[in-house]
Design a protein around this motif. Structure first.
Motif, PDB file in Angstrom:
ATOM      1  N   ARG A  66      -2.114   3.069  -9.408  1.00  0.00           N
ATOM      2  CA  ARG A  66      -2.512   1.693  -9.151  1.00  0.00           C
ATOM      3  C   ARG A  66      -3.609   1.225 -10.096  1.00  0.00           C
ATOM      4  NH1 ARG A  66      -4.173  -2.371  -9.560  1.00  0.00           N
ATOM      5  NH2 ARG A  66      -4.757  -3.990  -8.067  1.00  0.00           N
ATOM      6  N   ARG A  99       6.004  13.155  -9.962  1.00  0.00           N
ATOM      7  CA  ARG A  99       6.516  12.177  -9.018  1.00  0.00           C
ATOM      8  C   ARG A  99       7.465  11.235  -9.748  1.00  0.00           C
ATOM      9  NH1 ARG A  99       2.082   9.622  -5.985  1.00  0.00           N
ATOM     10  NH2 ARG A  99       0.942  11.569  -6.266  1.00  0.00           N
ATOM     11  N   PRO A 140       0.806  -1.230   0.000  1.00  0.00           N
ATOM     12  CA  PRO A 140       0.000   0.000   0.000  1.00  0.00           C
ATOM     13  C   PRO A 140       0.837   1.278   0.000  1.00  0.00           C
ATOM     14  CG  PRO A 140      -0.911  -1.598   1.530  1.00  0.00           C
ATOM     15  CD  PRO A 140       0.420  -2.137   1.103  1.00  0.00           C
ATOM     16  N   ARG A 141       2.000   1.230   0.640  1.00  0.00           N
ATOM     17  CA  ARG A 141       2.875   2.400   0.645  1.00  0.00           C
ATOM     18  C   ARG A 141       3.398   2.687  -0.755  1.00  0.00           C
ATOM     19  NH1 ARG A 141       3.812   7.295   1.934  1.00  0.00           N
ATOM     20  NH2 ARG A 141       5.858   7.824   2.797  1.00  0.00           N
ATOM     21  N   THR A 151       1.989   1.787  -3.551  1.00  0.00           N
ATOM     22  CA  THR A 151       0.847   2.219  -4.354  1.00  0.00           C
ATOM     23  C   THR A 151       0.607   3.712  -4.214  1.00  0.00           C
ATOM     24  OG1 THR A 151      -0.221   0.055  -4.196  1.00  0.00           O
ATOM     25  CG2 THR A 151      -1.636   1.931  -4.666  1.00  0.00           C
ATOM     26  N   LYS A 152       0.723   4.216  -2.997  1.00  0.00           N
ATOM     27  CA  LYS A 152       0.521   5.637  -2.742  1.00  0.00           C
ATOM     28  C   LYS A 152       1.600   6.483  -3.385  1.00  0.00           C
ATOM     29  CE  LYS A 152      -0.217   8.928   1.035  1.00  0.00           C
ATOM     30  NZ  LYS A 152      -0.303   9.084   2.516  1.00  0.00           N
ATOM     31  N   LEU A 153       2.845   6.021  -3.336  1.00  0.00           N
ATOM     32  CA  LEU A 153       3.946   6.784  -3.919  1.00  0.00           C
ATOM     33  C   LEU A 153       3.870   6.786  -5.444  1.00  0.00           C
ATOM     34  CD1 LEU A 153       6.902   5.638  -1.639  1.00  0.00           C
ATOM     35  CD2 LEU A 153       5.803   7.897  -1.658  1.00  0.00           C
ATOM     36  N   ASN A 154       3.512   5.650  -6.040  1.00  0.00           N
ATOM     37  CA  ASN A 154       3.430   5.546  -7.497  1.00  0.00           C
ATOM     38  C   ASN A 154       2.262   6.355  -8.059  1.00  0.00           C
ATOM     39  OD1 ASN A 154       2.024   4.056  -9.918  1.00  0.00           O
ATOM     40  ND2 ASN A 154       4.197   3.502 -10.055  1.00  0.00           N
ATOM     41  N   GLY A 155       1.089   6.232  -7.435  1.00  0.00           N
ATOM     42  CA  GLY A 155      -0.059   7.035  -7.823  1.00  0.00           C
ATOM     43  C   GLY A 155      -0.882   6.522  -8.977  1.00  0.00           C
ATOM     44  N   ASN A 173     -13.999   7.151  -8.022  1.00  0.00           N
ATOM     45  CA  ASN A 173     -14.209   7.155  -6.588  1.00  0.00           C
ATOM     46  C   ASN A 173     -15.612   7.684  -6.273  1.00  0.00           C
ATOM     47  OD1 ASN A 173     -11.464   6.430  -6.163  1.00  0.00           O
ATOM     48  ND2 ASN A 173     -10.867   8.566  -6.382  1.00  0.00           N
TER      49      ASN A 173
END
Length: 331
Positions: free
Chosen positions: A124, A227, A115-116, A118-122, A330
């Motif tokens: 998913r 990023r 999950p970490r 996934t958040k950094l890559n952006g 979302n």
């Protein structure tokens, strides 16, 4: 088949739009929140055009008070050449706040590493992160999870079954996964982590020959417009717990994205995995993707992307291309 999948995607979108209104009309308490996320795509894969519902998450959060809360996430997918999956429960845990910067979760909860990343890559919704593609990690597990933050550093430790959340089983010994990251100046983050255990395969008639281990490291930058990141892992005996011969796998991934206009972002990624360094040293997996994203609102992301994968195993090399549209909604 494509028309059937299109119909299923349309139904999923309709349900997602109706869910918030239903919760509001039902007079739900402020302590209970319903939300969700849909990952879907329509793409051509080597002449096979089809639509897929990659993920349909429904989240329910309930706060008992300031310290105790309950979280539930269900998941369903429908990909090409397969029937709809069973209902999965990646998250179902009771959480206890421990002061302002820590929490304890009991149940099926997010693991420290995937999950970490996934958040950094952006991105998913376009593709799974490195460890998931390599098959040496799970985004969620059943167990006890401690998470917290101290200044510029945050940590996560999970004591889990190791069998995954889709078909959870118990072994004789628990597994442990941990990660720690440091928030450096100007958006830079360093992350280190590891895993050790027998993945619930130490019970039964089969003898235990090895313990699965994994080491992880990542360096990433996240700024207002873009990023960038690089991630690597080394895993030993991940699928060799009950096998006499040992094996190792390694892999790395690098990614980047840049917002060229308020609603437009370009992105790219490349992975390289060597899945069997001892038993099949010539085996490798190369994966590349590139695309452009249009995000007209906070709730909708659309990406036009192309992907290429090359796999060599037992001296046989195969390759494949995919091109299409990926979406995240979302609600």
């Amino acid at each position: 088949m494509a028309s059937i999948r299109m119909l299923s995607l349309s139904c999923a979108l309709a349900l997602s739009l109706a869910a918030p209104a239903h919760a509001q009309d039902g007079g739900s308490s402020d302590r209970t929140r319903i939300s969700g996320t849909i990952f879907a795509n329509a793409s051509d894969r080597e002449g096979d055009f089809d639509a897929e519902l990659k993920r349909f998450f429904v989240n329910i959060d309930h706060d008992f008070n300031e310290d105790w809360s309950l979280h539930f996430t269900s998941d369903v997918q429908w990909v090409r050449d397969s029937d709809p999956t069973d209902l999965w429960v990646p998250h179902m845990y009771l959480q206890r706040r421990l002061g302002q910067n820590a929490s304890l979760q009991v149940g099926s909860a997010p693991q420290p590493w995937i999950p970490r990343m996934t958040k950094l890559n952006g991105f998913r919704y376009v593709d799974s992160p490195l460890l998931a593609r390599a098959g040496v990690g799970s985004p969620a597990e059943w167990g006890v999870h401690l998470k917290g933050q101290q200044g510029a550093a945050s940590y996560a430790v999970s004591v889990v079954t190791g069998s995954g959340y889709k078909k959870p089983t118990l072994g004789d010994t628990p597994d442990v996964e941990a990660a720690v990251d440091w928030q450096l100046a100007d958006g830079w983050t360093v992350v280190l982590g590891g895993y050790r255990g027998r993945r619930a395969q130490d019970r039964g008639p089969g003898g235990v020959e090895h313990t699965a281990t994994r080491l992880n490291a990542a360096l990433a930058y996240v700024g207002e417009a873009g990023r960038w990141g690089v991630e690597g892992f080394e895993a030993d005996n991940w699928n060799r717990i009950n096998r006499v011969e040992p094996d190792e796998s390694r892999g790395w991934s690098t990614w980047g994205s840049y917002r060229v206009a308020p609603e437009w972002t370009v992105f790219a990624r490349h992975d390289r995995i060597t899945p069997s360094r001892l038993l099949d040293p010539g085996a490798e997996n190369e994966f590349s993707q590139a695309g452009v994203e249009w995000s007209p609102s906070r709730n909708l992301r659309l990406a036009l992307a192309g992907k290429r994968e090359e796999i060599e195993m037992a001296g046989v090399r195969r390759s494949g291309n995919e091109f299409g549209i990926w979406a995240q909604l979302n609600y």
